[in-house]
Each structure stands twice: as C-alpha cells, then as structure tokens.
Design an enzyme around this catalytic site. Structure first.
Site, mmCIF file in Angstrom:
data_model
loop_
_atom_site.group_PDB
_atom_site.id
_atom_site.type_symbol
_atom_site.label_atom_id
_atom_site.label_comp_id
_atom_site.label_asym_id
_atom_site.label_seq_id
_atom_site.Cartn_x
_atom_site.Cartn_y
_atom_site.Cartn_z
ATOM 1 N N ASN A 77 0.828 -1.214 0.000
ATOM 2 C CA ASN A 77 0.000 0.000 0.000
ATOM 3 C C ASN A 77 0.854 1.253 0.000
ATOM 4 O O ASN A 77 0.599 2.212 -0.734
ATOM 5 C CB ASN A 77 -0.909 0.028 1.232
ATOM 6 C CG ASN A 77 -2.077 -0.925 1.144
ATOM 7 O OD1 ASN A 77 -2.335 -1.495 0.098
ATOM 8 N ND2 ASN A 77 -2.778 -1.103 2.249
ATOM 9 N N ARG A 92 -10.388 -3.954 -14.861
ATOM 10 C CA ARG A 92 -9.080 -4.596 -14.676
ATOM 11 C C ARG A 92 -9.171 -5.998 -15.265
ATOM 12 O O ARG A 92 -9.805 -6.876 -14.683
ATOM 13 C CB ARG A 92 -8.691 -4.662 -13.195
ATOM 14 C CG ARG A 92 -8.466 -3.303 -12.549
ATOM 15 C CD ARG A 92 -7.802 -3.443 -11.188
ATOM 16 N NE ARG A 92 -7.778 -2.187 -10.464
ATOM 17 C CZ ARG A 92 -6.898 -1.217 -10.664
ATOM 18 N NH1 ARG A 92 -5.965 -1.365 -11.583
ATOM 19 N NH2 ARG A 92 -6.927 -0.104 -9.958
ATOM 20 N N ARG A 150 -14.298 1.925 4.566
ATOM 21 C CA ARG A 150 -13.104 1.090 4.735
ATOM 22 C C ARG A 150 -11.803 1.882 4.613
ATOM 23 O O ARG A 150 -10.879 1.701 5.377
ATOM 24 C CB ARG A 150 -13.132 -0.038 3.695
ATOM 25 C CG ARG A 150 -12.003 -1.046 3.850
ATOM 26 C CD ARG A 150 -10.931 -0.870 2.786
ATOM 27 N NE ARG A 150 -11.482 -1.047 1.463
ATOM 28 C CZ ARG A 150 -10.844 -0.674 0.354
ATOM 29 N NH1 ARG A 150 -9.658 -0.109 0.411
ATOM 30 N NH2 ARG A 150 -11.398 -0.843 -0.830
ATOM 31 N N ARG A 210 -5.251 2.293 -13.452
ATOM 32 C CA ARG A 210 -3.884 2.481 -12.968
ATOM 33 C C ARG A 210 -3.148 1.161 -12.767
ATOM 34 O O ARG A 210 -3.636 0.251 -12.129
ATOM 35 C CB ARG A 210 -3.940 3.260 -11.642
ATOM 36 C CG ARG A 210 -2.590 3.714 -11.137
ATOM 37 C CD ARG A 210 -2.781 4.575 -9.901
ATOM 38 N NE ARG A 210 -3.504 5.787 -10.223
ATOM 39 C CZ ARG A 210 -4.194 6.497 -9.321
ATOM 40 N NH1 ARG A 210 -4.270 6.074 -8.075
ATOM 41 N NH2 ARG A 210 -4.805 7.608 -9.668
ATOM 42 N N TYR A 221 -11.670 -10.047 -2.233
ATOM 43 C CA TYR A 221 -12.438 -8.802 -2.143
ATOM 44 C C TYR A 221 -13.880 -9.126 -1.791
ATOM 45 O O TYR A 221 -14.502 -9.988 -2.423
ATOM 46 C CB TYR A 221 -12.436 -8.059 -3.490
ATOM 47 C CG TYR A 221 -11.175 -7.303 -3.825
ATOM 48 C CD1 TYR A 221 -9.944 -7.680 -3.304
ATOM 49 C CD2 TYR A 221 -11.207 -6.217 -4.704
ATOM 50 C CE1 TYR A 221 -8.785 -7.004 -3.636
ATOM 51 C CE2 TYR A 221 -10.048 -5.528 -5.039
ATOM 52 C CZ TYR A 221 -8.837 -5.934 -4.506
ATOM 53 O OH TYR A 221 -7.698 -5.254 -4.844
ATOM 54 N N HIS A 277 -15.773 2.733 -15.007
ATOM 55 C CA HIS A 277 -15.462 2.038 -13.758
ATOM 56 C C HIS A 277 -16.584 1.081 -13.341
ATOM 57 O O HIS A 277 -16.435 0.314 -12.395
ATOM 58 C CB HIS A 277 -15.212 3.086 -12.655
ATOM 59 C CG HIS A 277 -14.738 2.523 -11.360
ATOM 60 N ND1 HIS A 277 -15.502 2.533 -10.213
ATOM 61 C CD2 HIS A 277 -13.571 1.920 -11.019
ATOM 62 C CE1 HIS A 277 -14.824 1.975 -9.225
ATOM 63 N NE2 HIS A 277 -13.657 1.590 -9.683
#
Length: 685
Positions: free
Chosen positions: A48, A372, A561, A402, A465, A432
């Site tokens: 991260n 993605r 989160r 990204r 996820y 997205h």
C-alpha cells in the site's frame, strides 16, 4: 490533521489515507489473527505504502512545481502536507519494525521457523549458500562501479532492491541489484533437528559480496529502494481550464520522477548525502528504514511446517441455493433476481452465466465493461469463444486503469482481432462500472439479462475482495442498462434513467435528492436515517450535505473502509454522524446505500463511492435493489457489519482508530465470519 477547504471542515485525504494504512498495521499486531496472516498484513501495509508514494506523494510533488501564484489561489500546500506525511510514515515504519522484530520473528522461532542472517549460517549452510549463489544468483547480477566525480552515473529502477557497497577507496561506490524476481526473496536452508531455517536473498548476497566486487576492500553494505512516480494524475482532482493552467505551469514532465528513497538507517550520514546528490533528491525524499526493504515480498513467505494453526481456517465457497443446480441461468433469473456475494461464494456463477450465454444458440449479443482485465481466465476465454460461435461481442476496456493499462490494451487488441467491437475509455472519463448485458431471442422478441456488481470481473480478486452482484431480467433495470451501453457505443448522448443512478449523468443529483429528503423528514418529526457503506468518502458537496443533514437531526451511520475527508462526531457540525471502518481477512470493497425514506426504505448498491471522480468523471452504475428478498439480504449483511465489535474501528475527529469493544454481556461479532454463516444458513434451506 484537519484542513479547511472554503471554510468546509475536512480532513486531508492523503493524511487520512495513512490512518487507513495504520488499520492494516493494527491487523499485523492483532493476535486474533494467525501468525502467517499477520505477516501477510505486513506485506499489504508495505505494498500500500509503495503505491501511495508512487501516486499520491508523486502528485503532491508535481503540484509543488506549479507556479506559486496558482498554488496560492487554489490554497494548495503540497510542502506542508508532504512534511506531515513523512512524519506520520516514519512513526508507522518504527511501529512496523517493532511488530516485525518484537512479535513476528520470535513467534516464528517458537513455531520452529528461523529466519537467520549470514552471520548465523552453519558450516553446512555456508557451503549450500556458496553453491546456490554461483549457480542461481550470480548470473542474474548487474554490478556497477560508480565514479563519484561524474554526474548522472547512478540510476535506480523503480521498486528494485539494490545494495550500495562502500569501499575503502572513497572516490567510487558499488551498486548491485538483488534479483528477487528470478531467484525469490526467501531461500530455504537445510533443517537442523525439528527446526526449519530460512534466509533472505539479501543475506546470501551479503555472504558472497566479495565475489561480486573482487579486489575491493568493502567497508559497508546498505540496502536501498527507490520509488518513482506512476504517472501524473492531477486530472483526478483538477479538470478543465484549471487542469490546463496546472499543466502549462509544469515546464517539463519528469517521467518516473523519484518520490522516495528508502535506505538502511545505518548508512553513514556522509554517504546518505552523496547518494541523495547522485539521485537528485531533496532531504524530504529520504526515508530511513531497516536492514531490509520491500516487505511486500512477504506475500510469498514460505511455510515449511505446513502448520494449519498459522493460517486462517478455510472458508469453502457457499453453494448458491438456486444457481448451484441450475442448468439454465436464464430461467432462474427470469423467475427471480439472483444475488451473489464474493468471496463467500464462488466467481464461477459469473463464469457459468457467461458460458451458458456463449453456448446458447438464442443469445445474440454480449456486452461487458472490463476495468481490470485478469490474465488468461475462463471469462476472457468465454468472450473469445462467443466470437467463434458467431455472436456479437462488445467490450468496453478501460485504458487508464492504474497499473493495468498495458494488460487491458493487450486484451482489447486480442478481442478486436477476433472480431469484437472494442471501445476504449474516453480521454477524460473512466469506465469504472461492473456491468454485463446479454441479449437473447425469446418468443420472437429480444430479452435482456443484466449483471451489475460492485467488483471487477476478476476471478482471482473475487477470492479476497468482499463484493456484491445481482443478476436480473427486470425490464426497468435492463432497459436502462441497455441505454447506457448505447451511450458508451456512441448511439445515445444521455441514458435517460429513472431507476439506475448513472455517473456522470444522475448519481450526484439523485444522492443529493435522497439526502435532502431525509432532512425534510427529520424536520417534520419523522424518523430519518442514512446508512452508507463505501470504500472512500471525499466529495466536498456530499460531505457538506451530510453535515447539514446531521444538523437537521438525521441519524447518519457510515461504514468507510479506506480514507474519509468527513470529520464525524463534532458538536454542532456532525454530532449525529457515527463512522466505523472494518479491516479484516478480506478487503471490504462493496458499496451499499440505505435511506429510511419515511419508513419505505430505499436501498442501492454499485460501483461508486462518494468521491468526486466517481460522481462526476467516471461511468458508474448504482442500482436500486427491487427484489424484496434480496433487499432484506443486503440489509442484513449491512447490519451485521454495523454491529461488528471485533474488527471495526471507530473513525473520529482524532483519527484514533480505536477498536469497537463488545459491551458487557454482548456477543463478539466478527462481521465477515457472521456474514459467511448467515449466507451459508440461508442457502442451505
């Protein structure tokens, strides 16, 4: 850590992001988690932080180079923020070191796993290491001698580990890469008795460094790692004429500009200065660390004992009560909307739906948005097979996801070569949304089947996820989703939606209207409540509305989160806003929005956070949950998370990250475990 933007009390997003990463660090020291899972959280923290420096700190550095007059006008204070960031990161890295040395290494040793350095090698281990070095490592090394009297001699690649080797002769230094990619970071050594021994690749190279620089008298070896910026992402926040002004003020673009040098704090100060000068860094770019860097490599830390007690207990995917046995998803979805929840359920239900669509002779068209794109997968294979079967396939590929740009474009070309209609994202807007539409001939007409989710079409990330999705044939949803696809294809200008919330067309207006409605109800003495779960909360307009709603008496319960710019619990401003965050075994990624609506609750889910980019600059889909059974299911999942008193942290004005504690006599609720049990029970009926 509070900043003010146009007199609106806000927390700076980049500072609060560090508060989120602190929660990851808390997981690394939380002994509720098994040992190897705590090691994984150290790896997540490190990974991260790397991305944070490559993207967010990089942007602050670029803004710093904007003309001072423009910075002043925009109230931009990049130097001030960067200093605060460095200060907080240093504190967190010290804490990281304490966890690693004080907890992780001793507990590994207690379990017979010894991570040793080169000075601890036995005679047999030294012989093995020497052989391993010459056969495996030495061919992968690219050592260099740097003349300190010459400029631009030293170049370090992004995120690659290097040794800076200091010689007694002070007019040169040695630099050598650590070939982690080809050799691995951890080397298994010969066991002794019941104990297993491991060492770092770094220690093998230290032990054999004399062979790398023969004839040199070595006085010091220090590990370094340079982070370079990913790309200039100013447009994420500053757009239009303002963005143009900022870009013009940047006289030149420094591709891959260094943003942080992590170095061994034991390196002598005089050499720190020399390295900094060679790399063209400022003092603020220098980050002292320990003997080892790139702790994200701990994702692959070996477990030689295979002790199940050191890992999370397996959670086998729950079998969906309807889809598991269904031989015809189209019939199952027509009969009733079907919801799936990852990672509690398998991603195979998405793959099976697509597979059935591919083989069904009545299916004419498949449309899907890919944000993605995974490497070779069942989903991509199905899309290619659909083309082989003569079906029309339209794929929307996000070319600016990204770090995934290259892979996405490669897949886009593969689909194009096979005959798909591939549409890449627009120059200033990202696609997205997580959507799919399958068109099928039924009773001499065309019927649409929709899939709307909160997570990417990626079978690997679906295992870690937490996301939600719904399959539906409800015409009020499919008709509007079909219009959105026509907008993306260039056949319509606006989607004209009434049920869906679609960014950048209607999401902001609809959410604002829903919040205002709760304010009106509160003033009329009706029960008024907003419950929202998301990844990040940043949009100033939404935050201002939430402040006003709080002041009007609306009860607001938030579950965020990641980072938040809203300051909760402040008297006279946000005292009716209570916020928690959950970081646990799986990454919370779903978005759910629930409005009291005078007793007739409205619940939505989808891909958009309450961030400016999600509301104004991305194609996002937020869908109402119209099936009563599924609406109750989502509410129950949300309520379980709101009651979490094991992994939830309180978000307050002090950014204290205090754990929510179970009250006396209250049952401990670890929401991810409880949700798994709830869904398992529901789908076993």
């Amino acid at each position: 850590m509070q900043e003010t933007s146009e007199d609106l009390p806000l927390i700076h997003r980049d500072l609060n992001w560090l508060s989120f990463n602190e929660r990851v660090l808390q997981e690394a020291e939380d002994k509720v988690n098994p040992l190897y899972e705590r090691i994984r959280f150290l790896a997540i923290f490190s990974s991260n932080l790397d991305e944070y420096f490559r993207v967010r700190v990089s942007q602050l550095r670029q803004i710093k180079r904007v003309e001072k007059s423009i910075r002043k006008k925009l109230a931009l204070k990049p130097t001030k923020i960067t200093k605060k960031i460095i200060e907080e990161v240093k504190k967190q890295q010290d804490r990281f070191g304490d966890i690693y040395h004080g907890q992780i290494l001793p507990e590994l040793a207690e379990n017979g796993i010894n991570l040793i350095d080169h000075q601890q090698f036995s005679k047999n281990q030294k012989n093995y290491i020497a052989d391993f070095f010459h056969k495996k490592i030495e061919p992968q090394l690219t050592p260099k001698l740097i003349d300190l009297n010459k400029e631009n001699e030293l170049f370090l690649e992004n995120s690659v580990l290097y040794f800076i080797v200091i010689f007694k002769k002070e007019n040169e230094l040695g630099v050598v890469n650590l070939p982690v990619e080809s050799c691995g970071r951890f080397i298994s050594l010969e066991s002794e008795g019941d104990d297993c021994y491991l060492t770092y690749l770094d220690e093998v190279l230290r032990a054999e460094i004399a062979h790398v620089f023969p004839g040199k008298e070595i006085t010091g070896i220090y590990e370094v790692k340079l982070s370079r910026d990913a790309e200039l992402y100013i447009e994420d926040k500053y757009t239009g004429v303002l963005a143009e002004k900022i870009y013009k003020s940047l006289a030149q673009r420094m591709d891959g500009q260094p943003t942080r040098l992590l170095y061994d704090a034991d390196m002598p100060y005089e050499w720190q200065k020399k390295i900094r000068k060679l790399l063209g860094l400022g003092k603020i770019d220098m980050m002292p660390g320990g003997r080892y860097h790139n702790f994200k490599d701990f994702f692959s830390f070996p477990d030689p004992t295979n002790n199940p007690e050191l890992q999370y207990k397996p959670m086998p995917p729950i079998k969906h009560s309807s889809l598991e046995q269904s031989e015809n998803y189209f019939e199952s979805i027509t009969e009733k909307d079907q919801s799936v929840h990852f990672p509690y359920m398998s991603f195979k239900y998405v793959e099976n739906f697509l597979e059935q669509a591919v083989s069904d002779k009545e299916v004419t068209h498949i449309k899907i948005s890919l944000y993605r794109v995974a490497d070779e997968s069942k989903l991509t294979s199905c899309l290619l097979q659909a083309l082989e079967n003569g079906k029309k396939v339209t794929v929307f590929v996000e070319a600016k996801a990204r770090f995934d740009e290259e892979n996405n474009i490669i897949w886009g070309r593969k689909f194009e070569e096979k005959g798909a209609n591939v549409i890449y994202s627009y120059p200033k807007i990202k696609v997205h949304s997580k959507i799919m539409l399958v068109t099928r001939r039924e009773n001499e007409s065309l019927t649409d089947y929709a899939y709307i989710g909160t997570g990417n079409f990626n079978s690997e990330t679906s295992k870690i996820y937490c996301d939600h999705a719904i399959f539906t044939a409800n015409k009020s949803i499919t008709k509007e989703l079909s219009r959105l696809f026509k907008v993306l294809e260039g056949d319509l200008i606006i989607p004209r939606e009434k049920n869906l919330l679609i960014s950048p067309f209607s999401t902001r207006q609809r959410f604002s209207k829903l919040i205002y409605n709760e304010m009106d109800n509160a003033r009329e003495g009706k029960k008024a409540k907003i419950t929202a779960k998301m990844n990040s909360l940043e949009d100033p307009e939404i935050i201002e509305l939430l402040y006003k709603a709080s002041q009007a008496g609306v009860e607001i319960r938030l579950l965020v989160r990641g980072f938040t710019c809203l300051i909760p619990g402040v008297k006279g401003l946000s005292e009716n806003i209570y916020m928690t965050s959950i970081v646990d075994r799986f990454l919370e990624h779903g978005r759910i929005y629930l409005f009291e609506n005078g007793g007739e609750e409205l619940i939505f889910y989808g891909s958009a956070d309450w961030m400016t980019r999600n509301l104004d600059r991305r194609i996002e889909v937020i869908a109402p949950i119209l099936d009563e059974d599924i609406a109750n299911e989502f509410k129950e999942i949300l309520n379980i998370q709101l009651r979490d008193n094991v992994k939830a942290r309180i978000q307050d004005a002090e950014e204290s990250n205090t754990y929510v504690k179970a009250k006396k006599g209250e049952k401990p609720i670890r929401s991810q475990n409880e949700i798994y049990n709830y869904l398992k029970k529901k789908h076993s009926k």
